[in-house]
Design an enzyme around this catalytic site. Structure first.
Site, PDB file in Angstrom:
ATOM      1  N   ASP A 173       0.863  -1.176   0.000  1.00  0.00           N
ATOM      2  CA  ASP A 173       0.000   0.000   0.000  1.00  0.00           C
ATOM      3  C   ASP A 173       0.903   1.229   0.000  1.00  0.00           C
ATOM      4  O   ASP A 173       2.078   1.142   0.345  1.00  0.00           O
ATOM      5  CB  ASP A 173      -0.905  -0.031   1.230  1.00  0.00           C
ATOM      6  CG  ASP A 173      -1.784   1.206   1.336  1.00  0.00           C
ATOM      7  OD1 ASP A 173      -2.383   1.597   0.317  1.00  0.00           O
ATOM      8  OD2 ASP A 173      -1.860   1.787   2.436  1.00  0.00           O
ATOM      9  N   ASP A 175      -0.163   5.168   0.812  1.00  0.00           N
ATOM     10  CA  ASP A 175      -0.388   6.171   1.858  1.00  0.00           C
ATOM     11  C   ASP A 175      -0.446   5.543   3.238  1.00  0.00           C
ATOM     12  O   ASP A 175      -1.119   4.532   3.446  1.00  0.00           O
ATOM     13  CB  ASP A 175      -1.690   6.932   1.584  1.00  0.00           C
ATOM     14  CG  ASP A 175      -1.540   7.925   0.449  1.00  0.00           C
ATOM     15  OD1 ASP A 175      -1.581   9.131   0.701  1.00  0.00           O
ATOM     16  OD2 ASP A 175      -1.351   7.471  -0.699  1.00  0.00           O
ATOM     17  N   ASP A 401      -1.641  -0.749   5.772  1.00  0.00           N
ATOM     18  CA  ASP A 401      -2.180  -0.259   7.037  1.00  0.00           C
ATOM     19  C   ASP A 401      -3.702  -0.341   7.100  1.00  0.00           C
ATOM     20  O   ASP A 401      -4.286  -0.155   8.157  1.00  0.00           O
ATOM     21  CB  ASP A 401      -1.779   1.209   7.244  1.00  0.00           C
ATOM     22  CG  ASP A 401      -2.577   2.140   6.345  1.00  0.00           C
ATOM     23  OD1 ASP A 401      -3.285   3.028   6.857  1.00  0.00           O
ATOM     24  OD2 ASP A 401      -2.509   1.976   5.106  1.00  0.00           O
TER      25      ASP A 401
END
Length: 437
Positions: A173, A175, A401
């Protein structure tokens, strides 16, 4: 085949004396056997993950460690608990992993906050891969003056591995995993780590401005915003290969008076062959710009934007306690392996995502062909595309996240490494260094 240690020489040669006993040292990083799909786990020995049971948080813990914890980084973190909207009781927390020694990669020294911008330009340079024997090419023989044929051999560099040769794929991922961006704007990062909220928002807005300025001015985002693609080559079949060195994108009639949005209403709804060719031209030009400037973002920005960018990058690294620097170490370790690859799957639209990757100095960590946007189709469909590309024999590890990538990873029986703080990235680096991943 002869057993290890036996020689295959002629009888005229005397055999060597008996070899001393060889003590084999086991190595954690190795490929499991395959049977048409992802085989039992990626961790070896006591760290094995079995595919017969659902992936659970305890499978990401490494009992071999002794005292590695987030408390070692007290200058960076507060002791209070962070209530993330993504965190649940079932989440994986690799921060409990411990190691007896602190890791420092020789090719990527830690950048201290007092370094000048010039000493940390933000460009990523992976360490060289281990040497691979080159293939020998025989040059056609030519006849010498004595009438005998003579040939010579030329060693050529080995080609990069094909997608089908990749053994392990790390799906990242973007961001709040590799970079800190959105949480600066929302104030989440500052409240979580006790940072100056006004400073964090200010830096976030500054970076946002640079991201969209670069996307609009150099990457055709004004033209492509409503014609977003999942992958840079998705419209390459409409490209006729025309030379674009003197092509005038501003006057080719790409945008209709009603706007390009009316021509990109959904998959299969387009504006004709000529218009699709012009769309493909733009994506091809974006790819050329990315590949040309991925190691020279300052040259793409020009002065004085380059100086502003360097200052912004330095201040963001200080505020985030070298978060990106730590992520780059993990990316470098993966890229240094000959049959491993980093892939980026982000919910950001493709063009702004490419702008982010360039401005955060990740251009060399992720070839443009390894970047996917899940804005239109979601991460599960993107993961499926990645799996189809690299094949069922490869092992896939998801790093992120958010809840979406974790859910998809569990559904597809892919190990998931949660990143909720910088210590998780450092634990990931240790696991990679010790060949547990």
């Amino acid at each position: 085949m002869a057993a290890y240690g036996q020689t295959q020489y002629s009888p005229a040669l005397q055999p060597a004396g008996p070899y001393t006993h060889y003590t084999h040292h086991t190595q954690g990083y190795s490929m499991p056997s395959y049977s048409g799909g992802i085989s039992p786990g990626i961790f070896q020995g006591t760290h094995a993950i079995s595919s017969s049971t659902p992936f659970s948080p305890t499978q990401q813990e490494f009992p071999a460690y002794s005292s590695y914890s987030q408390s070692q980084y007290s200058p960076y973190y507060n002791s209070h608990h962070y209530n993330s909207p993504y965190l649940t009781s079932s989440n994986i927390s690799p921060a409990t992993i411990t190691a007896p020694l602190a890791y420092q990669h020789p090719e990527h020294p830690i950048m201290m906050p007092n370094h000048s911008p010039e000493s940390h330009t933000g460009d990523y340079h992976p360490p060289p891969s281990p040497p691979t024997p080159g293939k020998e090419e025989v040059i056609p023989a030519r006849r010498g003056s004595d009438g005998k044929l003579r040939g010579r051999k030329k060693v050529i560099d080995p080609a990069p591995p094909l997608d089908s040769d990749i053994e392990r794929v790390f799906i990242w991922d973007l961001d709040e995993t590799i970079i800190i961006f959105h949480s600066l704007l929302t104030g989440t990062f500052s409240s979580r780590f006790g940072k100056d909220s006004s400073k964090a928002v200010s830096l976030g807005l500054w970076m946002e401005e640079m991201i969209f300025n670069l996307a609009d001015s150099r990457l055709f985002f004004n033209d492509l915003e409503e014609c977003d693609q999942v992958h840079i080559d998705d419209v390459a079949s409409d490209d006729n290969g025309q030379d674009l060195s003197t092509y005038n994108f501003g006057s080719d009639g790409f945008q209709s008076p009603a706007g390009a949005g009316s021509l990109c209403l959904g998959s299969g709804v387009h504006g004709g062959v000529d218009w699709m060719r012009k769309l493909a031209f733009r994506y091809r030009r974006v790819k050329e710009i990315y590949n040309t400037y991925k190691n020279n973002v300052g040259g793409l920005l020009g002065s004085p934007k380059r100086e502003e960018w360097l200052q912004l990058r330095r201040e963001m690294e200080v505020l985030t306690d070298l978060w990106l620097t730590q992520a780059l170490k993990a990316l470098a370790l993966i890229n240094s392996r000959p049959n491993c690859v980093n892939v980026l799957v982000t919910t950001t639209q493709l063009i702004p995502a490419l702008s982010k990757v360039l401005l955060y100095g990740l251009g060399s960590a992720f070839p443009i062909e390894n970047i996917y946007s899940a804005t239109k189709i979601g991460k599960e469909s993107c993961f499926e595309r990645v799996s189809q590309r690299f094949g069922r024999r490869a092992v896939y590890v998801v790093i992120g996240d958010g809840a979406e990538e974790e859910t998809v990873a569990k559904k597809k029986n892919m190990p998931f490494w949660r990143v909720s703080c910088r210590a998780d990235l450092e634990a990931l680096t240790h696991a990679l260094e010790l060949d547990y991943l």
